[in-house]
Write an enzyme that holds these catalytic residues in place. Structure first.
Site, PDB file in Angstrom:
ATOM      1  N   ARG A 292       1.047  -1.161   0.063  1.00 20.60           N
ATOM      2  CA  ARG A 292      -0.097  -0.049  -0.079  1.00 20.60           C
ATOM      3  C   ARG A 292       0.895   1.155  -0.010  1.00 20.60           C
ATOM      4  O   ARG A 292       1.972   1.113   0.191  1.00 20.60           O
ATOM      5  CB  ARG A 292      -0.868  -0.022   1.300  1.00 20.60           C
ATOM      6  CG  ARG A 292       0.197  -0.109   2.452  1.00 20.60           C
ATOM      7  CD  ARG A 292      -0.616   0.395   3.813  1.00 20.60           C
ATOM      8  NE  ARG A 292       0.263   0.716   4.861  1.00 20.60           N
ATOM      9  CZ  ARG A 292       0.947  -0.241   5.757  1.00 20.60           C
ATOM     10  NH1 ARG A 292       0.716  -1.687   5.445  1.00 20.60           N
ATOM     11  NH2 ARG A 292       1.724   0.108   6.531  1.00 20.60           N
ATOM     12  N   ARG A 338       4.393  12.760  12.973  1.00 18.62           N
ATOM     13  CA  ARG A 338       2.768  12.306  12.822  1.00 18.62           C
ATOM     14  C   ARG A 338       2.429  13.076  14.121  1.00 18.62           C
ATOM     15  O   ARG A 338       2.676  12.882  15.393  1.00 18.62           O
ATOM     16  CB  ARG A 338       2.594  10.874  13.093  1.00 18.62           C
ATOM     17  CG  ARG A 338       3.203   9.930  11.975  1.00 18.62           C
ATOM     18  CD  ARG A 338       2.729   8.655  12.109  1.00 18.62           C
ATOM     19  NE  ARG A 338       3.464   7.840  11.194  1.00 18.62           N
ATOM     20  CZ  ARG A 338       2.902   6.593  10.862  1.00 18.62           C
ATOM     21  NH1 ARG A 338       1.781   5.915  11.545  1.00 18.62           N
ATOM     22  NH2 ARG A 338       3.724   5.698   9.950  1.00 18.62           N
TER      23      ARG A 338
END
Ligand code: MV4
Length: 447
Positions: A292, A338
């Site tokens: 992915r 993040r």
């Protein structure tokens, strides 16, 4: 090229894909759950279709509802983003059966590399170093003991259908081995419906370095160098960077070439990531492949100047990769933090709620990928990541200085975030010297 793409995802990555499509002149259909109704990023798509209640199992994971949305929205292709259905080979298969191109690998290649035992076999076939361990799946306790004694304790029992740290058990000695296998098989059977397990020598305090690749449907495979994702806590990455610090060029080159060979042998196309463990002596071992686009793909985009989402869409439409291996060079240094809606002072517990005030840093070499804004309510239903703060600078010290400046500028009122914790990491001597490994946070912060 596709005229209309459906985005089978939400939040930050949905917006990232909408933006790429918009610049490519491709229309977008975005799906959403009741929890995401009214979110501002939905207005940036040409059409937004509700696919069910907040729970993922009843919306973002519901294949039939997403296929219906493709039909209703008139999409030609589906971008799955990351998480949700992105690595579900059955979903990829159903999309293509219904004549909606899945923007990702073939379901066969996805299933092949998604099974860690079969990925390991392919790696071994083409001379990609793997962690010493069992020769395939464990058939019996005697079998396991033989391999454990050969490679030496401690060993890890891993589920072939697992990944990302799910379905692993450590065994320190012969006594623990039998129980560890039993538990691992049982857990794997109930979690993945596949009880297959294999054994690896346990590598202590490794670094996690991964190689980004992209392959088209014409036999071209290009790697986009590596990312270091060692700064993580309980398999949740907090800081990623590219290049990997303190890595010899010869090691980097060998890893990237190994990753390319693995991809070639598996017949894999589109974007993918090959994960390696790197030990203290810079030995590297293939552990698993992710079929992915990943959360941290922008650090690679910044150092290579290549838009990975656009490249994914182009190769899915059958185009030839618009760059060759020799064109892909690492330029400068990129770091990503993040930003999670969680409280680092209370075991990183999720902190959903409404963002009252938001000040986003900017300036030279700064990128903030996020769907949130002042007034946005972070739902408790989904992943706590609310954005990704990235910097790109000529050198690592400059990138660190820039990220420190940005984390200080970033103001998010109303919810707790991971940002103050990331600032502490960036201020540490270890990080500044590039002494990172996957146990660092646990050693330094967790009591
Ligand atoms: C290992 C390992 C040590 N030895 N395998 C965890 C997630 C999955 N991708 C593989 N993982 C590991 N496999 C052997 N033989 C240590 C880890 C590991 C880890 C790996 C990558 C990033 C963070 C990690 C944190 C703890 C353990």
């Amino acid at each position: 090229m596709f005229k209309r793409i459906l985005i089978a995802n939400r939040g930050e990555i949905a917006l990232r894909i909408i933006r790429a499509c918009c610049e490519m002149g491709i229309e977008t259909v975005v799906v959403f759950s009741e929890a995401d109704r009214g979110a501002a990023y939905l207005d940036l798509a040409n059409e937004a279709i509700c696919i069910g209640p907040p729970r993922s199992a009843e919306s973002y994971l519901k294949i039939d509802r997403i296929i219906s949305a493709c039909e209703v929205g008139g999409a030609e292709a589906v971008h799955p983003g990351f998480g949700f259905l992105s690595e579900n080979a059955h979903f990829a298969d159903v999309c293509r059966s219904c004549d909606y191109e899945f923007i990702g690998p073939s379901s066969e290649a996805m299933a092949l590399v998604g099974d860690k035992n079969s990925a390991r076999k392919i790696a071994q076939k083409v001379g990609v170093p793997c962690v010493p361990g069992s020769d395939g799946l464990i058939e019996s306790d005697g079998d396991a003991l033989k391999f454990a004694n050969k490679v030496g304790f401690p060993v890890l029992i891993k589920a072939t259908a697992g990944g990302g740290g799910r379905g692993m058990r450590i065994a320190k000695d012969t006594e623990q081995l039998k129980t560890a296998i039993q538990q691992a098989v049982q857990e794997a059977q109930s979690a993945f419906g596949n009880g297959g397990v294999y054994l690896e020598k346990f590598i202590e305090g490794p670094r996690h370095v991964e190689v980004q690749i992209i392959a088209d449907h014409h036999g071209n495979i290009v790697h986009l160098w590596e990312r270091d994702c060692s700064m993580q806590r309980r398999h949740q990455k907090l800081i990623e960077e590219s290049p990997a610090p303190n890595l010899q060029q010869s090691t980097r080159q060998a890893m990237c070439e190994a990753a390319t060979r693995l991809v070639k042998e598996s017949g894999y196309t589109n974007a993918g990531t090959i994960e390696f463990l790197v030990d203290k002596n810079e030995n590297f071992y293939f552990i698993e492949m992710n079929a992915r686009i990943q959360v941290e793909h922008p650090v690679t985009e910044l150092v290579t100047g290549i838009d990975l989402i656009k490249a994914q869409i182009r190769v899915a439409a059958g185009e030839v990769l618009p760059f060759k291996q020799a064109d892909v060079v690492q330029n400068g240094w990129a770091i990503e933090c993040r930003i999670n809606a969680e409280d680092p002072d209370h075991h990183f517990r999720p902190c959903p709620g409404t963002i009252e005030k938001l000040i986003i840093p900017g300036g030279f070499g700064v990128r903030f990928d996020s769907h949130v804004h002042a007034g946005y309510t972070v739902s408790p239903t989904y992943d706590s990541m609310i954005g990704k703060l990235l910097v790109h600078q000529p050198t690592r010290p400059e990138a660190i200085a820039c990220m420190r400046r940005c984390l200080n500028e970033l103001k998010i009122n109303g919810i707790k975030t991971s940002a103050p914790f990331q600032l502490k990491i960036l201020e540490s001597n270890d990080f500044q010297e590039g002494h990172v490994d996957t146990s660092w946070i646990e050693r330094n912060f967790i009591k």
